[in-house]
Design a protein around this motif. Structure first.
Motif, PDB file in Angstrom:
ATOM      1  N   LEU A  96       4.770  -3.662  -5.662  1.00 43.56           N
ATOM      2  CA  LEU A  96       4.173  -4.241  -4.590  1.00 43.56           C
ATOM      3  C   LEU A  96       4.816  -5.385  -3.954  1.00 43.56           C
ATOM      4  O   LEU A  96       4.713  -5.476  -2.765  1.00 43.56           O
ATOM      5  N   THR A  97       5.455  -6.198  -4.394  1.00 43.61           N
ATOM      6  CA  THR A  97       6.213  -7.191  -4.087  1.00 43.61           C
ATOM      7  C   THR A  97       7.189  -6.600  -2.996  1.00 43.61           C
ATOM      8  O   THR A  97       7.252  -7.401  -1.833  1.00 43.61           O
ATOM      9  N   LYS A  98       7.928  -5.644  -3.304  1.00 44.99           N
ATOM     10  CA  LYS A  98       9.029  -5.079  -2.226  1.00 44.99           C
ATOM     11  C   LYS A  98       8.175  -4.542  -1.013  1.00 44.99           C
ATOM     12  O   LYS A  98       8.863  -4.671  -0.256  1.00 44.99           O
ATOM     13  N   ALA A  99       7.299  -3.834  -1.471  1.00 45.45           N
ATOM     14  CA  ALA A  99       6.409  -3.085  -0.430  1.00 45.45           C
ATOM     15  C   ALA A  99       5.661  -4.024   0.556  1.00 45.45           C
ATOM     16  O   ALA A  99       5.560  -3.595   1.519  1.00 45.45           O
ATOM     17  N   GLY A 100       5.183  -5.030  -0.128  1.00 45.43           N
ATOM     18  CA  GLY A 100       4.429  -5.851   1.025  1.00 45.43           C
ATOM     19  C   GLY A 100       3.005  -6.039   0.543  1.00 45.43           C
ATOM     20  O   GLY A 100       2.054  -6.344   1.497  1.00 45.43           O
ATOM     21  N   GLY A 101       2.759  -5.380  -0.560  1.00 45.07           N
ATOM     22  CA  GLY A 101       1.184  -5.302  -1.081  1.00 45.07           C
ATOM     23  C   GLY A 101       0.574  -4.126  -1.488  1.00 45.07           C
ATOM     24  O   GLY A 101       1.048  -2.899  -1.213  1.00 45.07           O
ATOM     25  N   LEU A 102      -0.799  -4.025  -1.463  1.00 44.55           N
ATOM     26  CA  LEU A 102      -1.578  -2.908  -1.822  1.00 44.55           C
ATOM     27  C   LEU A 102      -1.553  -2.079  -0.465  1.00 44.55           C
ATOM     28  O   LEU A 102      -1.697  -0.672  -0.620  1.00 44.55           O
ATOM     29  N   VAL A 103      -1.797  -2.524   0.550  1.00 41.91           N
ATOM     30  CA  VAL A 103      -2.044  -1.834   1.877  1.00 41.91           C
ATOM     31  C   VAL A 103      -0.933  -0.985   1.944  1.00 41.91           C
ATOM     32  O   VAL A 103      -1.113   0.280   2.090  1.00 41.91           O
ATOM     33  N   PRO A 104       0.420  -1.277   2.085  1.00 45.41           N
ATOM     34  CA  PRO A 104       1.467  -0.447   2.317  1.00 45.41           C
ATOM     35  C   PRO A 104       1.680   0.651   1.078  1.00 45.41           C
ATOM     36  O   PRO A 104       2.156   1.702   1.071  1.00 45.41           O
ATOM     37  N   ALA A 105       1.505   0.068  -0.043  1.00 45.15           N
ATOM     38  CA  ALA A 105       1.459   0.623  -1.590  1.00 45.15           C
ATOM     39  C   ALA A 105       0.618   2.160  -1.460  1.00 45.15           C
ATOM     40  O   ALA A 105       1.176   3.051  -2.022  1.00 45.15           O
ATOM     41  N   ARG A 106      -0.365   1.978  -1.220  1.00 42.55           N
ATOM     42  CA  ARG A 106      -1.468   2.992  -0.994  1.00 42.55           C
ATOM     43  C   ARG A 106      -0.612   4.066   0.048  1.00 42.55           C
ATOM     44  O   ARG A 106      -0.858   5.194  -0.229  1.00 42.55           O
ATOM     45  N   ARG A 107      -0.109   3.797   0.900  1.00 40.82           N
ATOM     46  CA  ARG A 107       0.465   4.630   1.868  1.00 40.82           C
ATOM     47  C   ARG A 107       1.687   5.225   1.165  1.00 40.82           C
ATOM     48  O   ARG A 107       1.788   6.280   1.466  1.00 40.82           O
ATOM     49  N   MET A 108       2.314   4.461   0.615  1.00 43.12           N
ATOM     50  CA  MET A 108       3.557   5.100  -0.076  1.00 43.12           C
ATOM     51  C   MET A 108       3.274   6.066  -0.931  1.00 43.12           C
ATOM     52  O   MET A 108       3.888   7.092  -1.052  1.00 43.12           O
ATOM     53  N   ILE A 109       2.105   6.033  -1.760  1.00 42.56           N
ATOM     54  CA  ILE A 109       1.546   6.845  -2.762  1.00 42.56           C
ATOM     55  C   ILE A 109       1.231   8.183  -2.028  1.00 42.56           C
ATOM     56  O   ILE A 109       1.507   9.087  -2.407  1.00 42.56           O
ATOM     57  N   ALA A 110       0.395   8.126  -0.977  1.00 42.47           N
ATOM     58  CA  ALA A 110       0.088   9.188  -0.139  1.00 42.47           C
ATOM     59  C   ALA A 110       1.037  10.141   0.393  1.00 42.47           C
ATOM     60  O   ALA A 110       1.241  11.213   0.275  1.00 42.47           O
ATOM     61  N   GLU A 111       2.134   9.124   0.859  1.00 42.49           N
ATOM     62  CA  GLU A 111       3.420   9.958   1.369  1.00 42.49           C
ATOM     63  C   GLU A 111       4.249  10.860   0.357  1.00 42.49           C
ATOM     64  O   GLU A 111       4.767  11.651   0.250  1.00 42.49           O
ATOM     65  N   ALA A 112       4.234  10.039  -0.932  1.00 42.25           N
ATOM     66  CA  ALA A 112       4.905  10.560  -1.928  1.00 42.25           C
ATOM     67  C   ALA A 112       4.430  11.951  -2.495  1.00 42.25           C
ATOM     68  O   ALA A 112       5.060  12.923  -2.753  1.00 42.25           O
ATOM     69  N   ARG A 113       3.028  11.897  -2.544  1.00 42.59           N
ATOM     70  CA  ARG A 113       2.326  13.111  -3.046  1.00 42.59           C
ATOM     71  C   ARG A 113       2.528  14.190  -1.885  1.00 42.59           C
ATOM     72  O   ARG A 113       2.828  15.269  -2.335  1.00 42.59           O
ATOM     73  N   LYS A 114       2.654  13.948  -0.683  1.00 42.53           N
ATOM     74  CA  LYS A 114       2.822  15.005   0.253  1.00 42.53           C
ATOM     75  C   LYS A 114       4.220  15.674   0.113  1.00 42.53           C
ATOM     76  O   LYS A 114       4.477  16.783   0.499  1.00 42.53           O
ATOM     77  N   LEU A 115       5.280  14.746  -0.284  1.00 46.50           N
ATOM     78  CA  LEU A 115       6.554  15.259  -0.494  1.00 46.50           C
ATOM     79  C   LEU A 115       6.855  15.890  -1.888  1.00 46.50           C
ATOM     80  O   LEU A 115       8.192  16.121  -2.342  1.00 46.50           O
ATOM     81  N   GLY A 116       5.732  15.842  -2.730  1.00 40.71           N
ATOM     82  CA  GLY A 116       5.923  16.397  -4.080  1.00 40.71           C
ATOM     83  C   GLY A 116       6.574  15.467  -5.088  1.00 40.71           C
ATOM     84  O   GLY A 116       7.449  15.835  -6.209  1.00 40.71           O
ATOM     85  N   LEU A 117       6.699  14.177  -5.046  1.00 42.71           N
ATOM     86  CA  LEU A 117       7.277  13.309  -5.765  1.00 42.71           C
ATOM     87  C   LEU A 117       6.222  12.682  -6.727  1.00 42.71           C
ATOM     88  O   LEU A 117       4.977  12.308  -6.224  1.00 42.71           O
ATOM     89  N   LYS A 118       6.673  12.375  -7.999  1.00 44.86           N
ATOM     90  CA  LYS A 118       5.675  11.537  -9.013  1.00 44.86           C
ATOM     91  C   LYS A 118       5.663  10.266  -8.514  1.00 44.86           C
ATOM     92  O   LYS A 118       6.610   9.586  -7.752  1.00 44.86           O
ATOM     93  N   VAL A 119       4.762   9.467  -8.690  1.00 39.30           N
ATOM     94  CA  VAL A 119       4.537   8.150  -8.617  1.00 39.30           C
ATOM     95  C   VAL A 119       4.308   7.220  -9.668  1.00 39.30           C
ATOM     96  O   VAL A 119       3.362   7.403 -10.641  1.00 39.30           O
ATOM     97  N   MET A 120       5.064   6.155  -9.696  1.00 39.97           N
ATOM     98  CA  MET A 120       4.880   4.822 -10.725  1.00 39.97           C
ATOM     99  C   MET A 120       4.642   3.801 -10.010  1.00 39.97           C
ATOM    100  O   MET A 120       5.391   3.833  -8.795  1.00 39.97           O
ATOM    101  N   VAL A 121       4.162   2.732 -10.416  1.00 43.13           N
ATOM    102  CA  VAL A 121       4.194   1.492  -9.886  1.00 43.13           C
ATOM    103  C   VAL A 121       4.631   0.636 -11.114  1.00 43.13           C
ATOM    104  O   VAL A 121       4.153   0.679 -12.303  1.00 43.13           O
ATOM    105  N   GLY A 122       5.567  -0.242 -10.659  1.00 42.83           N
ATOM    106  CA  GLY A 122       5.951  -1.097 -11.832  1.00 42.83           C
ATOM    107  C   GLY A 122       5.623  -2.672 -11.382  1.00 42.83           C
ATOM    108  O   GLY A 122       5.079  -2.952 -10.243  1.00 42.83           O
ATOM    109  N   CYS A 123       5.858  -3.560 -12.269  1.00 41.19           N
ATOM    110  CA  CYS A 123       5.434  -4.977 -11.909  1.00 41.19           C
ATOM    111  C   CYS A 123       6.932  -5.776 -12.152  1.00 41.19           C
ATOM    112  O   CYS A 123       8.122  -5.464 -12.530  1.00 41.19           O
TER     113      CYS A 123
END
Length: 340
Positions: free
Chosen positions: A254-281
């Protein structure tokens, strides 16, 4: 709306070493947003590997943005994020802390947890790993035994004894292992280590190669017997598409992405591209960890043990019970300051 900034110092249980450096005391920034009687909390986690993003630089960026932040309320966190991005976008760590506080405030104002406001369910959530930082083999075994019984351990590597470390740790647990080399390996090392590490119960590798070694990662993707997740190679929304076809999944911070707002967009994009998704701290208190927890229903894997790695927390919130997230009966991100 009122913005309050506070420095927080989080002592670690043990010196925490990865291939990029060692930390013993974590200096973070607590962000508070108060509006119409409710207060939301967010956390900016500094990083020795990201020298631009210290608690001091986050404070300076947020102070510069204070007039824009305090100019009025917001109906959704996205509205505030879009308003402040032009003045905070160059400091994603500061933007993340503000965005976490905005989500916590939003949920408290709406009278519901953030995950519920997003229309999500807490059924079948992924379990978090517990991270074992680089140390002597004996101390790494001790650190694992200190938190015995976790279903998954993330092992930080990047030493001359990487295989020996995993072999010894395997003698003491039947848990799943994940390996994070933090850019310390080459493509040839990664491919050479993979078969035995798979046999030793390793689930996947995280960022074995330097972040810009795309050719090396193509070589790894073509031959590696274990999945590989991007971390340092996937920091922003623009990086997600670059990882498709080269990595098996991405680890969003979240820190590198800029928060929850862009993280949710990244998750949606990853799903479209067939990538697995992990969030780290990062190494952070329950303030930052509770924000991560709101995303759990959207994830395949999670690493949210930051508050377990510290010896004194500043807040109550979502906590881990042997890797299982336990949510409090609190709205927003679930955060209550211990000294409030």
């Amino acid at each position: 709306m009122k913005l309050t900034l506070r420095d927080i110092h989080l002592p670690l249980r043990h010196p925490f070493t990865i291939a990029l450096g060692t930390t013993t005391l974590q200096h973070n920034l607590l962000v508070e947003l108060e509006h119409e009687g409710a207060t939301g909390y967010g956390e900016g986690a500094s990083s020795h590997a990201w020298h631009l993003y210290t608690a001091e630089s986050m404070r300076a960026s947020l102070e510069a943005a204070r007039p824009v932040i305090e100019a009025g309320g917001f109906s959704t966190p996205e509205e505030l994020w879009n308003r402040v991005y032009p003045v905070l976008g160059e400091n994603p760590f500061a933007l993340c802390a503000l965005d976490q506080a905005a989500h916590d405030l939003w949920g408290k104002q709406k009278g519901a947890p953030v995950w519920k406001l997003w229309g999500l369910s807490l059924e079948n959530l992924p379990l978090s790993d517990y991270t074992i930082g680089i140390d002597t083999i004996e101390k790494m075994v001790m650190k694992m035994k200190e938190f015995d019984g976790w279903p998954i351990y993330k092992i930080k590597l990047g030493t001359e004894d990487d295989l020996a470390i995993v072999r010894e740790l395997r003698k003491h647990t039947g848990a799943i292992f994940r390996i994070d080399a933090n850019t310390a390996w080459s493509a040839d090392q990664t491919l050479a280590f993979a078969p035995e590490m798979k046999a030793l119960g390793v689930e996947f590798f995280e960022q074995p190669l330097p972040r810009d070694d795309w050719e090396g990662m193509r070589k790894v993707k073509g031959s590696c017997v274990l999945p590989v997740f991007a971390d340092e190679s996937c920091q922003t929304e623009e990086d997600v598409a670059k990882c498709a076809g080269i990595f098996d999944g991405i680890n969003i911070k979240l820190t590198k992405a800029g928060g929850l707002v862009p993280a949710r967009r990244m998750i949606a994009e990853a799903r479209k591209l067939g990538l697995k998704v992990m969030v780290g701290c990062m190494t952070e208190s329950s303030v930052g960890i509770s924000a991560i927890a709101q995303l759990l229903p959207l994830l395949d894997h999670v690493d949210m043990d930051g508050a377990v790695l510290i010896s004194k927390d500043i807040a109550d919130g979502v906590r881990l019970d042997h890797g299982r997230a336990v949510f409090p009966e609190t709205n927003g991100n679930g955060v209550t300051l211990l000294d409030a």
